[in-house]
Design an enzyme around this catalytic site. Structure first.
Site, PDB file in Angstrom:
ATOM      1  N   SER A 454       0.871  -1.168   0.000  1.00 36.25           N
ATOM      2  CA  SER A 454       0.000   0.000   0.000  1.00 36.25           C
ATOM      3  C   SER A 454       0.909   1.220   0.000  1.00 36.25           C
ATOM      4  CB  SER A 454      -0.858   0.020   1.261  1.00 36.25           C
ATOM      5  OG  SER A 454      -1.603  -1.164   1.332  1.00 36.25           O
ATOM      6  N   CYS A 647      -7.078  -0.616   7.414  1.00 40.52           N
ATOM      7  CA  CYS A 647      -5.992  -1.212   6.631  1.00 40.52           C
ATOM      8  C   CYS A 647      -5.122  -2.098   7.511  1.00 40.52           C
ATOM      9  CB  CYS A 647      -5.134  -0.118   6.004  1.00 40.52           C
ATOM     10  SG  CYS A 647      -3.766  -0.793   5.042  1.00 40.52           S
ATOM     11  N   ASP A 692      -8.490  -1.966   3.056  1.00 38.53           N
ATOM     12  CA  ASP A 692      -7.306  -2.323   2.282  1.00 38.53           C
ATOM     13  C   ASP A 692      -6.578  -3.323   3.180  1.00 38.53           C
ATOM     14  OD1 ASP A 692      -5.184  -2.298   0.489  1.00 38.53           O
ATOM     15  OD2 ASP A 692      -4.247  -0.530   1.373  1.00 38.53           O
ATOM     16  N   TRP A 694      -4.836  -7.387   3.993  1.00 40.32           N
ATOM     17  CA  TRP A 694      -4.092  -8.507   3.405  1.00 40.32           C
ATOM     18  C   TRP A 694      -3.761  -9.563   4.433  1.00 40.32           C
ATOM     19  CZ3 TRP A 694      -2.031  -3.494   3.778  1.00 40.32           C
ATOM     20  CH2 TRP A 694      -0.999  -3.315   4.714  1.00 40.32           C
TER      21      TRP A 694
HETATM   22  P1  FAD Z   1       6.815 -14.272   1.411  1.00 34.91           P
HETATM   23  O1  FAD Z   1       8.023 -15.005   1.053  1.00 34.91           O
HETATM   24  O2  FAD Z   1       5.818 -14.027   0.357  1.00 34.91           O
HETATM   25  O3  FAD Z   1       6.118 -14.952   2.656  1.00 34.91           O
HETATM   26  C1  FAD Z   1       4.918 -14.389   3.136  1.00 34.91           C
HETATM   27  C2  FAD Z   1       4.210 -15.345   4.066  1.00 34.91           C
HETATM   28  O4  FAD Z   1       3.814 -16.514   3.350  1.00 34.91           O
HETATM   29  C3  FAD Z   1       5.049 -15.857   5.216  1.00 34.91           C
HETATM   30  O5  FAD Z   1       5.049 -14.954   6.272  1.00 34.91           O
HETATM   31  C4  FAD Z   1       4.337 -17.146   5.546  1.00 34.91           C
HETATM   32  O6  FAD Z   1       3.198 -16.891   6.312  1.00 34.91           O
HETATM   33  C5  FAD Z   1       3.901 -17.646   4.184  1.00 34.91           C
HETATM   34  N1  FAD Z   1       4.913 -18.578   3.638  1.00 34.91           N
HETATM   35  C6  FAD Z   1       5.889 -18.298   2.747  1.00 34.91           C
HETATM   36  N2  FAD Z   1       6.621 -19.407   2.492  1.00 34.91           N
HETATM   37  C7  FAD Z   1       6.091 -20.393   3.238  1.00 34.91           C
HETATM   38  C8  FAD Z   1       6.403 -21.770   3.422  1.00 34.91           C
HETATM   39  N3  FAD Z   1       7.407 -22.352   2.786  1.00 34.91           N
HETATM   40  N4  FAD Z   1       5.648 -22.484   4.269  1.00 34.91           N
HETATM   41  C9  FAD Z   1       4.614 -21.903   4.936  1.00 34.91           C
HETATM   42  N5  FAD Z   1       4.276 -20.619   4.809  1.00 34.91           N
HETATM   43  C10 FAD Z   1       5.003 -19.871   3.972  1.00 34.91           C
HETATM   44  N6  FAD Z   1       3.033  -5.563   3.596  1.00 34.91           N
HETATM   45  C11 FAD Z   1       3.668  -4.548   4.221  1.00 34.91           C
HETATM   46  O7  FAD Z   1       4.614  -4.787   4.977  1.00 34.91           O
HETATM   47  N7  FAD Z   1       3.277  -3.242   4.024  1.00 34.91           N
HETATM   48  C12 FAD Z   1       2.258  -2.904   3.211  1.00 34.91           C
HETATM   49  O8  FAD Z   1       1.940  -1.724   3.056  1.00 34.91           O
HETATM   50  C13 FAD Z   1       1.560  -3.971   2.532  1.00 34.91           C
HETATM   51  N8  FAD Z   1       0.513  -3.708   1.718  1.00 34.91           N
HETATM   52  C14 FAD Z   1      -0.125  -4.730   1.087  1.00 34.91           C
HETATM   53  C15 FAD Z   1      -1.202  -4.443   0.236  1.00 34.91           C
HETATM   54  C16 FAD Z   1      -1.852  -5.464  -0.430  1.00 34.91           C
HETATM   55  C17 FAD Z   1      -3.001  -5.149  -1.347  1.00 34.91           C
HETATM   56  C18 FAD Z   1      -1.426  -6.803  -0.251  1.00 34.91           C
HETATM   57  C19 FAD Z   1      -2.109  -7.919  -0.966  1.00 34.91           C
HETATM   58  C20 FAD Z   1      -0.373  -7.091   0.604  1.00 34.91           C
HETATM   59  C21 FAD Z   1       0.298  -6.066   1.274  1.00 34.91           C
HETATM   60  N9  FAD Z   1       1.377  -6.348   2.101  1.00 34.91           N
HETATM   61  C22 FAD Z   1       1.999  -5.307   2.746  1.00 34.91           C
HETATM   62  C23 FAD Z   1       1.937  -7.712   2.232  1.00 34.91           C
HETATM   63  C24 FAD Z   1       3.066  -7.893   1.195  1.00 34.91           C
HETATM   64  O9  FAD Z   1       2.506  -7.920  -0.107  1.00 34.91           O
HETATM   65  C25 FAD Z   1       3.867  -9.187   1.347  1.00 34.91           C
HETATM   66  O10 FAD Z   1       2.996 -10.261   1.454  1.00 34.91           O
HETATM   67  C26 FAD Z   1       4.775  -9.215   2.544  1.00 34.91           C
HETATM   68  O11 FAD Z   1       5.668  -8.114   2.503  1.00 34.91           O
HETATM   69  C27 FAD Z   1       5.601 -10.486   2.590  1.00 34.91           C
HETATM   70  O12 FAD Z   1       6.300 -10.659   1.382  1.00 34.91           O
HETATM   71  P2  FAD Z   1       7.611 -11.539   1.322  1.00 34.91           P
HETATM   72  O13 FAD Z   1       7.902 -11.829  -0.113  1.00 34.91           O
HETATM   73  O14 FAD Z   1       8.701 -10.903   2.118  1.00 34.91           O
HETATM   74  O15 FAD Z   1       7.206 -12.857   2.060  1.00 34.91           O
END
Ligand code: FAD
Length: 694
Positions: A454, A647, A692, A694
């Site tokens: 966001s 949010c 908003d 997630w």
């Molecule tokens: P990822 O690698 O994608 O992991 C995310 C989660 O998936 C983990 O914490 C775990 O729960 C699960 N996961 C991953 N791998 C495994 C596995 N092997 N086994 C089990 N579970 C697993 N985030 C913010 O910090 N700030 C924002 O403003 C924000 N805004 C968003 C707005 C929208 C519309 C959406 C959809 C999401 C938003 N998010 C926000 C969340 C963000 O998009 C990400 O999901 C978040 O930052 C994590 O991404 P990552 O790639 O670091 O983690």
């Protein structure tokens, strides 16, 4: 309705697609490389030259089953591929997968009665269709749906169609699985016959995969009975042919080393930038808003000047991640591919209806690092499929057991949050699984997904600089040998560390290739695009607003308050601006503390910040408690038609806030709690209440 930039891009692409269709063979290769250039990789034109007539396409490719998907984050698309694959290998159906946005639907009334249509439909946000399903949804749900043969709904125009349906939803949202429920209703009303039950997967309860597996067996039984099919022993047939080109050097100019499409490969990125074509944006600034023992939070300023990317306050920015070197190495090692990591491979689809999910030729290293979601949770069905390629009988039996026993699978894999390579490594004690075809990995794992954030800046204040506020994911589970490190957020952390002078940033030994393919992201760049949202401030700034955003849920509200402070400074009449923020401790994770003071100077008494600290005192205080403390004021503002925004955490907080608001309204207006709930529902319907989450 007003067209936004995205609409215009889509329309332009569709128009191009149409032109391309009628000129096919003259100007376009019929089955061209979809990554050939950025335009061709955008909607519509990507499939330039391919017919939008699904019946013609099925006929031409000799298919008797089409699996349509409406997918936002790739899961529905993955389920669709899995169903297509299984329909073919177990039941001998000739299947194809179809992106809903690639086809027209006015001839579905001629869908032959000896064929099958499968719909795998995710519900997005507030009961909305996914972007690629919007047109289909509007068409099929229309009161006067216009099929080619004419006639009305009462004539049951879809009388010859057999279909099955599965939905992907989240029970924490109000309109749970509304896409599959509505589409099922419309199809039935139009005379189509559903085989088996319409399935519903629940991401909110964390049971999506199990819901899917439980739904599909009785569904297949109904399909085999109705279509007179016979189950056969499933034999794995690859979707893709992988040819190793040992004579081609990985550095040759035609080899994709992670570049998302041809423009990027040729070194001159070109717009329009969108979900198929990221802009490699400079990171202007990056800081850590807080660094605690087990968590840190990033603030980044992404410079989009000169890209033509535009945003309005409340939109989302998508970050295209790169897998960590640590996990890429693990993955290649356990498949026995490490020594060949830089071998050039050509990946070709063996079925004209299946898309190679990344550009080719490439290398094993680049495919795994930039295109395959190797860190994600492992699916039980995938483990079953891998069993046949186990290095010995013992492991084959173990994988078959894991595939067949839900509880055992949870204990050994899901509960320990293992990714596929971590699991294979533990299972075999590190011995490589050399017999697993690489095609199976491409088919069985998701395409890497951009992550949304966001936007935490106001477009009025900084049109060309997009702020991100993100917590770096690091999850430790008891009993797991690995700490789960979020892919994107740790990549962003590495970029931040590099920007602050560390030439080889290596948070937690993750070792990201942060200079990107051929060093194209050097100088602190990150690939991004913008996604427009409906989460918007009232157009009249004098309207009061109430915002609830604990943790990083405050991101868009920083943008809202920043915008209103600028408007106030410019002499505009700005209404009451109330923010409920929550964090653990005042001196730990109270983000933007100093900025709020600045905004307060501009907005005066019209800006009120209520903070809840959950770990500072003897009692845990959350935003919900603070809302209850200020119930009178909130109610008065709602009476004045204040906009209400939430949010952050969808699973608990957003739902609790919704319930609490209903109760507060009921008490204040002296009506029943049920009536209070209905008022909140009506507020949502009229956009007075926006989420908003997630
Ligand atoms: P990822 O690698 O994608 O992991 C995310 C989660 O998936 C983990 O914490 C775990 O729960 C699960 N996961 C991953 N791998 C495994 C596995 N092997 N086994 C089990 N579970 C697993 N985030 C913010 O910090 N700030 C924002 O403003 C924000 N805004 C968003 C707005 C929208 C519309 C959406 C959809 C999401 C938003 N998010 C926000 C969340 C963000 O998009 C990400 O999901 C978040 O930052 C994590 O991404 P990552 O790639 O670091 O983690």
């Amino acid at each position: 309705a007003q067209l936004d930039t995205l609409d215009i891009i889509v329309l332009a692409a569709l128009l191009l697609g149409t032109v391309a269709y009628f000129t096919k063979g003259t100007y376009w290769a019929v089955y061209g490389d979809p990554y050939g250039n950025s335009l061709a990789a955008s909607n519509g034109a990507a499939k330039a030259g391919k017919s939008r007539n699904i019946l013609e396409r099925m006929e031409e490719q000799d298919k008797n089953c089409v699996v349509f998907y409406g997918s936002q984050t790739g899961t529905a698309e993955d389920y669709a591929s899995r169903l297509a694959k299984e329909g073919h290998s177990r039941f001998g159906l000739s299947t194809m997968v179809a992106d809903l946005e690639d086809y027209d639907f006015d001839n579905l009334d001629k869908f032959p009665d000896d064929k099958l249509a499968v719909f795998v439909l995710a519900t997005y946000g507030e009961g909305e269709p996914t972007d690629n399903a919007v047109e289909f949804y509007e068409f099929i749900g229309s009161e006067d749906v216009a099929f080619s043969e004419g006639g009305s709904i009462d004539d049951k125009p879809l009388g010859s169609m057999k279909y099955v349906a599965f939905g992907l939803g989240n029970n924490t949202y109000e309109h749970y699985n509304s896409m599959v429920r509505n589409v099922d209703k419309y199809l039935t009303k139009l005379g189509a016959t559903r085989l088996g039950a319409a399935g519903e997967g629940d991401d909110g309860a964390g049971t999506m995969e199990e819901d899917f597996l439980a739904w599909k067996e009785p569904m297949w039984a109904a399909v085999t009975e109705s279509m007179g099919l016979e189950e056969r022993e499933a034999v794995y047939e690859p979707n893709f042919e992988i040819t190793e080109k040992s004579d081609v050097d990985a550095e040759s100019t035609e080899v994709y080393l992670g570049e998302p499409n041809k423009n990027h490969l040729e070194g001159s990125q070109k717009g329009p930038y969108n979900a198929n074509n990221p802009f490699i944006a400079p990171i202007a600034e990056s800081t850590e808003l807080f660094t605690a023992k087990d968590r840190n939070c990033l603030h980044m300023e992404i410079d989009v000047s000169g890209s033509n990317l535009s945003y309005t306050t409340g939109d989302h920015i998508a970050v295209w991640p790169t897998n960590s070197g640590k996990e890429v190495d693990r993955f290649l090692n356990i498949l026995g591919l490490a020594s060949k990591r830089h071998t050039v491979i050509a990946v070709k689809s063996l079925d004209a209806t299946a898309k190679v999910p990344f550009p080719s030729p490439t290398t094993y290293d680049a495919a795994v690092r930039y295109h395959i979601e190797i860190g994600a949770p492992v699916s039980r069905q995938f483990v079953s499929t891998i069993a046949q390629f186990a290095p010995n009988d013992e492991l084959r039996a173990e994988l078959a057991k894991l595939g067949g026993d839900k509880d055992y699978f949870h204990e050994k894999i899901s509960d320990r949050q293992l990714n596929i390579a971590q699991f294979l490594e533990i299972a075999s004690g590190g011995k490589p699984w050399e017999q697993i075809p690489f095609s199976l990995m491409i088919e069985g794992l998701l395409k890497i997904q951009p992550r949304y954030y966001s936007i935490s800046s106001s477009s009025l204040v900084q049109k060309n600089k997009i702020s991100i506020t993100a917590v770096v994911e690091s999850l430790e589970k008891p009993g797991s040998p690995h700490i789960l490190k979020g892919v994107t957020t740790n990549y962003l952390l590495a970029l931040k560390q590099k920007q602050h002078g560390d030439p080889n940033p290596d948070p937690h030994g993750l070792n990201y290739a942060i200079n990107g393919p051929r060093n194209k992201y050097d100088g602190i760049h990150v690939p991004v695009h913008v996604r427009h949202s409906n989460f918007k401030l009232p157009s009249d700034p004098s309207k009061p607003i109430i915002m609830v955003g604990p943790g990083t849920g405050v991101a868009p509200f920083r943008a809202f308050v920043q915008e209103r402070a600028a408007q106030a400074k410019a002499g505009q009449n700005v209404g009451k601006t109330i923010l409920f923020f929550g964090c653990r401790r005042k001196d730990e994770d109270y983000i933007y503390q100093n900025e709020w003071k600045e905004y307060k100077e501009a907005l005066g008494d019209n800006f009120v910040l209520h903070v809840a600290f959950s770990r500072d005192g003897p009692k845990k205080v959350y935003v919900q408690h603070q809302m209850a403390n200020y119930a009178d004021e909130l109610n008065q503002l709602l009476d004045q038609k204040a906009y209400f925004y939430v949010c952050g955490d969808a699973a608990n907080m957003a739902r609790e806030v919704n319930t609490l608001l209903g109760k507060m309204i009921a008490k204040h207006r002296n009506v029943s709690e049920q009536k209070g709930e209905e008022i909140v529902k009506a507020m949502r319907a009229s956009n007075q209440y926006q989420e908003d989450v997630w």
